[in-house]
Design an enzyme around this catalytic site. Structure first.
Site, PDB file in Angstrom:
ATOM      1  N   GLY A  14      -5.201  22.203 -27.580  1.00  0.00           N
ATOM      2  CA  GLY A  14      -4.109  22.319 -28.560  1.00  0.00           C
ATOM      3  C   GLY A  14      -3.329  23.613 -28.352  1.00  0.00           C
ATOM      4  O   GLY A  14      -3.864  24.611 -27.889  1.00  0.00           O
ATOM      5  N   ARG A  18       0.902  27.312 -34.775  1.00  0.00           N
ATOM      6  CA  ARG A  18       0.953  27.999 -36.079  1.00  0.00           C
ATOM      7  C   ARG A  18       0.414  29.429 -36.025  1.00  0.00           C
ATOM      8  O   ARG A  18       0.593  30.196 -36.962  1.00  0.00           O
ATOM      9  CB  ARG A  18       0.176  27.180 -37.133  1.00  0.00           C
ATOM     10  CG  ARG A  18       0.976  26.000 -37.648  1.00  0.00           C
ATOM     11  CD  ARG A  18       0.136  25.060 -38.476  1.00  0.00           C
ATOM     12  NE  ARG A  18      -0.763  24.253 -37.644  1.00  0.00           N
ATOM     13  CZ  ARG A  18      -1.660  23.389 -38.118  1.00  0.00           C
ATOM     14  NH1 ARG A  18      -1.811  23.254 -39.436  1.00  0.00           N
ATOM     15  NH2 ARG A  18      -2.410  22.685 -37.311  1.00  0.00           N
ATOM     16  N   ASN A 370     -11.760  66.010 -18.065  1.00  0.00           N
ATOM     17  CA  ASN A 370     -12.328  65.094 -17.060  1.00  0.00           C
ATOM     18  C   ASN A 370     -11.273  64.440 -16.185  1.00  0.00           C
ATOM     19  O   ASN A 370     -11.604  63.831 -15.186  1.00  0.00           O
ATOM     20  CB  ASN A 370     -13.169  64.004 -17.750  1.00  0.00           C
ATOM     21  CG  ASN A 370     -12.347  63.154 -18.693  1.00  0.00           C
ATOM     22  OD1 ASN A 370     -11.441  63.655 -19.364  1.00  0.00           O
ATOM     23  ND2 ASN A 370     -12.651  61.876 -18.761  1.00  0.00           N
TER      24      ASN A 370
HETATM   25  C1  UD1 Z   1      -8.553  16.857 -36.600  1.00  0.00           C
HETATM   26  C2  UD1 Z   1      -9.059  15.452 -36.989  1.00  0.00           C
HETATM   27  C3  UD1 Z   1      -9.212  15.417 -38.504  1.00  0.00           C
HETATM   28  C4  UD1 Z   1     -10.147  16.502 -38.965  1.00  0.00           C
HETATM   29  C5  UD1 Z   1      -9.669  17.855 -38.479  1.00  0.00           C
HETATM   30  C6  UD1 Z   1     -10.719  18.911 -38.771  1.00  0.00           C
HETATM   31  C7  UD1 Z   1      -8.217  13.840 -35.384  1.00  0.00           C
HETATM   32  C8  UD1 Z   1      -7.168  12.820 -35.110  1.00  0.00           C
HETATM   33  N1  UD1 Z   1      -8.118  14.457 -36.554  1.00  0.00           N
HETATM   34  O1  UD1 Z   1      -7.265  17.036 -37.135  1.00  0.00           O
HETATM   35  O2  UD1 Z   1      -9.745  14.147 -38.895  1.00  0.00           O
HETATM   36  O3  UD1 Z   1     -10.242  16.475 -40.387  1.00  0.00           O
HETATM   37  O4  UD1 Z   1      -9.458  17.846 -37.050  1.00  0.00           O
HETATM   38  O5  UD1 Z   1     -10.288  20.196 -38.428  1.00  0.00           O
HETATM   39  O6  UD1 Z   1      -9.116  14.030 -34.585  1.00  0.00           O
HETATM   40  N2  UD1 Z   1      -6.912  18.953 -29.219  1.00  0.00           N
HETATM   41  C9  UD1 Z   1      -6.848  18.755 -27.863  1.00  0.00           C
HETATM   42  N3  UD1 Z   1      -5.932  17.876 -27.376  1.00  0.00           N
HETATM   43  C10 UD1 Z   1      -5.097  17.165 -28.170  1.00  0.00           C
HETATM   44  C11 UD1 Z   1      -5.170  17.398 -29.558  1.00  0.00           C
HETATM   45  C12 UD1 Z   1      -6.095  18.282 -30.058  1.00  0.00           C
HETATM   46  O7  UD1 Z   1      -7.592  19.371 -27.088  1.00  0.00           O
HETATM   47  O8  UD1 Z   1      -4.307  16.404 -27.647  1.00  0.00           O
HETATM   48  C13 UD1 Z   1      -7.919  19.901 -29.738  1.00  0.00           C
HETATM   49  C14 UD1 Z   1      -7.308  21.104 -30.431  1.00  0.00           C
HETATM   50  O9  UD1 Z   1      -7.194  22.177 -29.526  1.00  0.00           O
HETATM   51  C15 UD1 Z   1      -8.335  21.416 -31.497  1.00  0.00           C
HETATM   52  C16 UD1 Z   1      -8.941  20.059 -31.825  1.00  0.00           C
HETATM   53  O10 UD1 Z   1      -8.672  19.220 -30.722  1.00  0.00           O
HETATM   54  O11 UD1 Z   1      -9.380  22.234 -31.001  1.00  0.00           O
HETATM   55  C17 UD1 Z   1      -8.370  19.464 -33.103  1.00  0.00           C
HETATM   56  O12 UD1 Z   1      -6.991  19.221 -32.957  1.00  0.00           O
HETATM   57  P1  UD1 Z   1      -5.966  19.439 -34.141  1.00  0.00           P
HETATM   58  O13 UD1 Z   1      -4.617  19.061 -33.662  1.00  0.00           O
HETATM   59  O14 UD1 Z   1      -6.126  20.784 -34.719  1.00  0.00           O
HETATM   60  O15 UD1 Z   1      -6.467  18.318 -35.163  1.00  0.00           O
HETATM   61  P2  UD1 Z   1      -6.266  18.260 -36.708  1.00  0.00           P
HETATM   62  O16 UD1 Z   1      -4.892  17.790 -37.026  1.00  0.00           O
HETATM   63  O17 UD1 Z   1      -6.717  19.526 -37.303  1.00  0.00           O
HETATM   64 CA    CA Z   2      -7.209  21.807 -36.438  1.00  0.00          CA
END
Ligand code: UD1
Ligand code: CA
Length: 448
Positions: A14, A18, A370
């Site tokens: 990700g 933010r 030094n």
């Molecule tokens: C996700 C979950 C949500 C959960 C929340 C908890 C999904 C669809 N949703 O939402 O149910 O309540 O986490 O924090 O799984 N990432 C990737 N590649 C991508 C997208 C994300 O590696 O294409 C990684 C991000 O770096 C991060 C994690 O996956 O470490 C979560 O991604 P993020 O976009 O933050 O998900 P949330 O919207 O928070």
């Molecule tokens: Ca997240």
């Protein structure tokens, strides 16, 4: 530790927009260690047989932080299921359990994950999901349960009906999945949702359609919350610090004002150590028993042995060693220096790139020069040496045992043991000179 094989997939691709930062989100630090570093430590603590980190393109610094574990690149951020898919080539033929962790959920404990894995492996489950009840569920995927309490499905915020948005039980994102079936199930996940992404949270639906079932385990919000913003980073820092403060006190450390003491994730600190208010420990500090750290001291990368006293207002920098009963007082900076047992430096000094012998006394205002503008040079001071106040020791220089340096000297060549080195203009006395000076000056002032 589980007898089954365990692979851990850490999602870190990700962008973390933010955070508003040039640094990838997962390299931001909590208690002196990057978030990805915390998650890797936890994965190692679980005894994982394989750890795979999913990163985005152009994340070479994350790759470096994850080394020697393999990283795979998710070309486009098409969702959490797509991210897990990117890790599949590394999991070819893997038959155990696959634990999915988020690099931006850094403080989940090994203990909670162990509980999740045991629950999963104890039942005939396709996947087991770690859920939680946060104070505010906004933004999280909601857990929809069947009437009997089992998991029905997970609905993301953007796809949830008004009624579903009232659900307080949410997905932490962490789950364990049957590794053998994972490739097949991931292939079944579609992107027909509000964000057009491949959601890992659709896995329960796919598993149920395949005739399998999913488990849920409830964990604690305090350790399962994630970091999306600087404010959340600060919240987790506060939580991590409180855990570290309590650990220190449990191990026999007195903290006069716990909230004003900042530890590092790796601070080692012995019994009957007293830490006064407003002390900061950077990474790599190791303190033996019976040490006192006075107020407003800053210590990093240093070994401090028993009976030593540090501060107030001392700065101990990396690669420094304070041996038994060393006393370092106010406004002393120690940098890549060893003070041997019983050595003392009590007032306003800079001690860099030096070895200072046993019971040697460094007078107020001593500076070890030094750095010559090009190189750092070493200074060796023997045992039982007396360095008079306001001396400058220009490195490289060696001062023998029992030697004495007269106050105010600038020492540029070696001093033999038992010798006195004195380097300053000789003192003159002009008898009655002060009265004469005052008379002349006041007469001149009246005249003008
Ligand atoms: C996700 C979950 C949500 C959960 C929340 C908890 C999904 C669809 N949703 O939402 O149910 O309540 O986490 O924090 O799984 N990432 C990737 N590649 C991508 C997208 C994300 O590696 O294409 C990684 C991000 O770096 C991060 C994690 O996956 O470490 C979560 O991604 P993020 O976009 O933050 O998900 P949330 O919207 O928070
Ligand atoms: Ca997240």
């Amino acid at each position: 530790m589980s007898s089954n094989k365990l692979a851990v997939v850490i999602l870190a691709a990700g962008k973390g927009t933010r955070m508003k930062s040039k640094t990838p989100k997962v390299l931001h630090k909590i208690a002196g260690l990057s978030m990805i570093g915390h998650v890797l430590n936890t994965a190692n603590e679980l005894g994982a047989d394989k750890i795979i980190i999913v990163i985005g393109p152009d994340m070479d610094d994350v790759r470096e932080a994850a080394s020697p574990n393999p990283c795979v690149i998710q070309a486009e951020q098409n969702g959490t299921a797509d991210a897990v898919k990117a890790a599949l080539p590394e999991l070819k033929g893997f038959k155990g359990s696959v634990l999915v962790l988020y690099a931006d959920v850094p403080l989940v404990s090994g203990q909670s994950l162990q509980m999740l894995i045991e629950h999963h492996e104890g039942g005939d489950l396709g996947a087991t999901i770690m859920m939680m009840v946060p104070p505010d569920p906004t933004g999280y995927g909601r857990i929809v349960q069947n009437p009997d309490g089992t998991l029905n499905r997970i609905v993301e915020q953007a796809d949830a009906s008004e009624e579903e948005q009232q659900i307080r039980l949410v997905n932490s994102g962490i789950m364990v999945i049957d590794g053998e079936k994972l490739p097949e199930w991931i292939g079944e996940i579609k992107s027909a949702n509000a964000q057009g992404e491949y959601y890992l949270t659709d896995l329960p639906k796919v598993i149920q359609e395949d005739g399998g079932s999913c488990g849920v385990v409830r964990g604690h919000f305090l350790e399962l919350r994630g970091v999306n913003s600087r404010a959340q980073l600060a919240e987790l820092e506060g939580f991590a610090q409180n855990v570290l403060r309590h650990d220190a006190m449990d191990r026999g450390v007195t903290l006069h004002d716990p909230h004003s003491v900042y530890f590092s994730w790796d601070t080692k600190i012995g019994k009957d150590v007293t830490v006064e208010p407003n002390v900061v420990f950077g990474p790599g500090v190791d303190i033996d028993d019976d040490v006192i750290i006075h107020a407003f001291s800053h210590i990093e990368g240093a070994k401090i042995k028993s009976g030593a006293s540090v501060g107030p207002f001392a700065r101990i920098r990396p690669k420094s060693i304070l041996e038994e009963n060393v006393s370092v007082g106010n406004f002393i900076e120690v940098n890549r220096a060893t003070l041997k047992a019983g050595a003392k430096s009590k007032h306003v000094s800079y001690l860099g790139d030096a070895v200072i012998g046993e019971k040697t006394n460094i007078g107020a205002g001593t500076v070890i020069a030094n750095y010559d503008g090009f190189n750092k040079n070493d200074t060796v001071i023997g045992d039982n040496v007396f360095i008079g106040s306001n001396s400058t020791l220009v490195a490289p220089v060696t001062i023998g045992d029992q030697a004495l340096v007269a106050g105010g000297s600038v020492i540029t060549s070696d001093v033999d043991e038992n010798s006195i080195a004195i380097e300053r203009a000789e003192q003159r006395i002009i008898k009655g000179g002060a009265a004469k000076y005052r008379d002349t000056k006041s007469a001149k002032k009246k005249a003008s």
